[in-house]
Design an enzyme around this catalytic site. Structure first.
Site, short mmCIF file in Angstrom:
data_model
loop_
_atom_site.label_atom_id
_atom_site.label_comp_id
_atom_site.label_asym_id
_atom_site.label_seq_id
_atom_site.Cartn_x
_atom_site.Cartn_y
_atom_site.Cartn_z
N LYS A 1 0.86 -1.20 0.00
CA LYS A 1 0.00 0.00 0.00
C LYS A 1 0.89 1.24 0.00
O LYS A 1 1.91 1.28 0.71
CB LYS A 1 -0.90 -0.04 1.24
CG LYS A 1 -1.90 1.12 1.32
CD LYS A 1 -2.85 0.92 2.51
CE LYS A 1 -3.86 2.05 2.63
NZ LYS A 1 -4.80 1.88 3.77
N SER B 1 -9.83 1.92 2.94
CA SER B 1 -8.93 2.67 2.10
C SER B 1 -7.91 1.81 1.35
O SER B 1 -7.32 2.28 0.38
CB SER B 1 -8.20 3.72 2.93
OG SER B 1 -7.33 3.12 3.86
N SER C 1 -9.98 -0.48 7.16
CA SER C 1 -9.41 -0.33 5.81
C SER C 1 -8.73 -1.55 5.22
O SER C 1 -8.42 -1.56 4.04
CB SER C 1 -8.42 0.82 5.81
OG SER C 1 -9.11 2.01 5.55
#
Ligand code: GLN
Length: 489
Positions: A81, A156, A180
């Site tokens: 990420k 997210s 997330s």
């Protein structure tokens, strides 16, 4: 063989690499080809460096032929990420603010992955600074759900989930502040685990809300997630909130715990009308499955659940407003070209660099921390947070783990919630309590909606008992075949 490698599990690939039936270069090449074939449609990657990834894989092959393999992850491609620091790679947090930033150091979890030989593959799309539930707040690009490109992947860590679901990475790392990792895992039909707060070092994770943030693994099977968790867990002197305790052998625990008859709790507040009925069906079937293998399933109550969303959006925004003060236009961030004086430089740079959701959070957070409102909002939220944690601790006196839906509905359509931040916030209703309480929680695929979108089952565990959490999930996974179902892309 290399064209089919991208959908194999990390554990299968580890065995093939070990027997030298495939090479790490062949494996990364399969992932690169797949990414090039589908990512224009999926949008999981903010960037990737093909040459560097092949070089890492080459080094892994060289180690293996010298008899110096670093273990089961050696040569396995892992997507990262775009919120975690990797030396020499961009770290944008999907924000214009960090558009040009290149990290000068490695996050601890990245250092550990390097020590395990994993091939770090690309920078995965996300909501800007991890604020959001759909990846629509990314300033970089649109990310789509691989199961239906008109729908969001969740957020997210939407890129981390979508990449794994689409075969663009074998496993990935995400971060979870209020769901997330689990919510996008649920929406994309993959496994995602938020470890106990303190299990994984946060050093090198761009901070959103420091008392809630945790780094965690995503993969297509529970075993793969266990392998990655094993590699990244443990105390770190550079994060004083990381926990000093032995890390269990998570993969071994899966076989050691096979056949155990767990006592599982159903938090009644998670089975109310907030969920759409069709997406509850697979969750209810999963509960029946646990009963059928001899687990005791009983209803429990987490009475303060109704305050979780409000509490989270006070605590998280307060911490975010403080953490994001560092992006000032002076050092390493976007810098406005036109400004009058240094104060105006801050104003202009922040006005240009941050997107609207980030600005909303900073304003909310600044408000709840301001004098006169601190006691009424922030302090009160901290007290409610303790009540929420106490609810869990009380439930765990009776049960080994809790099972519940991950999300009240399957992946929604793009644009459906963008104009209504509150309805977006409410989609986190089942995930944020685990962050407030600091407990570990995981989402595993448990079925599909009528229109073919994945549904996740959430399992919430006792602090620092990830081995149990994983084992409960493994029991379900072993008896079903969601691991080998893939989106048609
Ligand atoms: N969706 C939640 C939020 O917008 C959680 C985000 C996260 O876990 N990073 O804050």
């Amino acid at each position: 063989m290399s064209d089919t490698l991208y959908y194999k599990s990390a554990s299968e690939l580890a065995a093939l690499l070990e027997k030298k039936e495939i090479s790490a270069v062949e494996l990364i090449q399969s992932i690169i080809n797949r990414t090039k074939a589908v990512d224009e449609r999926v949008g999981a990657f903010n960037s990737f460096d093909e040459v560097d990834a092949i070089a890492q894989a080459g080094a892994s092959d060289a180690r293996r032929s010298d008899g110096q393999s670093l273990g089961p992850l050696d040569g396995i491609p892992i997507g990262i990420k775009d919120v975690l620091a990797v030396t020499g790679q961009p770290l944008t947090c999907s924000s214009k603010m960090l558009e040009k930033f290149v990290s000068p150091y490695d996050a601890t979890c990245i250092e550990k992955l390097k020590a395990s030989g994993a091939v770090l593959w690309g920078r995965l799309n996300m909501d800007e600074f991890a604020m959001g539930s759909s990846t629509e707040n990314s300033a970089t690009k649109v990310c789509s759900n691989p199961w239906n490109l008109d729908h969001v992947p969740g957020g997210s860590s939407g890129g981390s989930a979508a990449a794994v679901a689409a075969g663009e990475a074998i496993v990935s790392l995400g971060s979870d502040t209020g769901g997330s990792i689990r919510q996008p895992a649920s929406h994309c039909g993959v496994v995602g685990l938020k470890p106990t707060y303190g299990r994984v070092s946060r050093y090198g994770l761009a901070a959103f809300a420091s008392s809630l943030d945790q780094v965690g693994p995503m993969g297509r099977s529970v075993t793969d997630v266990a392998m990655v968790l094993q590699a990244i867990s443990g105390h770190d002197d550079r994060d004083s909130t990381s926990f000093k305790s032995e890390v269990a052998d998570y993969v071994k625990a899966l076989s050691d715990n096979a056949g155990k008859k767990w006592t599982l709790g159903l938090p009644k507040e998670y089975f109310d009308t907030a969920s759409d009925a069709a997406s509850m069906e697979p969750v209810l079937k999963a509960i029946e499955f646990y009963k059928s293998i001899g687990c005791e399933v009983k209803e429990v109550s987490l009475p303060h659940t109704e305050y979780a969303v409000a509490t989270y959006y006070i605590v998280a925004t307060a911490e975010a407003s403080s953490n994001l003060a560092r992006y000032d236009g002076v050092r390493y961030t976007h810098r406005a070209e036109n400004y009058d004086d240094h104060i105006d430089l801050y104003f202009q740079s922040r006005a240009e660099g941050f997107g609207s959701e980030v600005k909303r959070r900073i304003m909310l957070g600044t408000y709840v921390l301001s004098s006169g409102y601190y006691d009424a909002y922030y302090l009160k939220a901290q007290k409610v947070r303790t009540l929420i944690r106490n609810d869990f601790m009380k439930a765990y006196e009776e049960v080994d783990a809790l099972i519940a839906p991950t999300s009240p509905q399957p992946a929604f359509k793009k644009g459906e919630k963008t104009s209504d931040p509150l309805s977006m916030y409410l989609s986190d209703i089942y995930t944020i309590s685990a962050n407030l309480a600091g407990i570990p929680a995981m989402s595993i695929p448990c079925g599909f909606s009528a229109d073919g979108l994945p549904i996740g089952l959430q399992i919430l565990g006792k602090p620092f008992m990830e081995e149990e959490l994983l084992s409960v999930g493994h029991a379900f996974e072993q008896a079903h075949d969601f691991t080998n179902q893939h989106p048609k892309l």
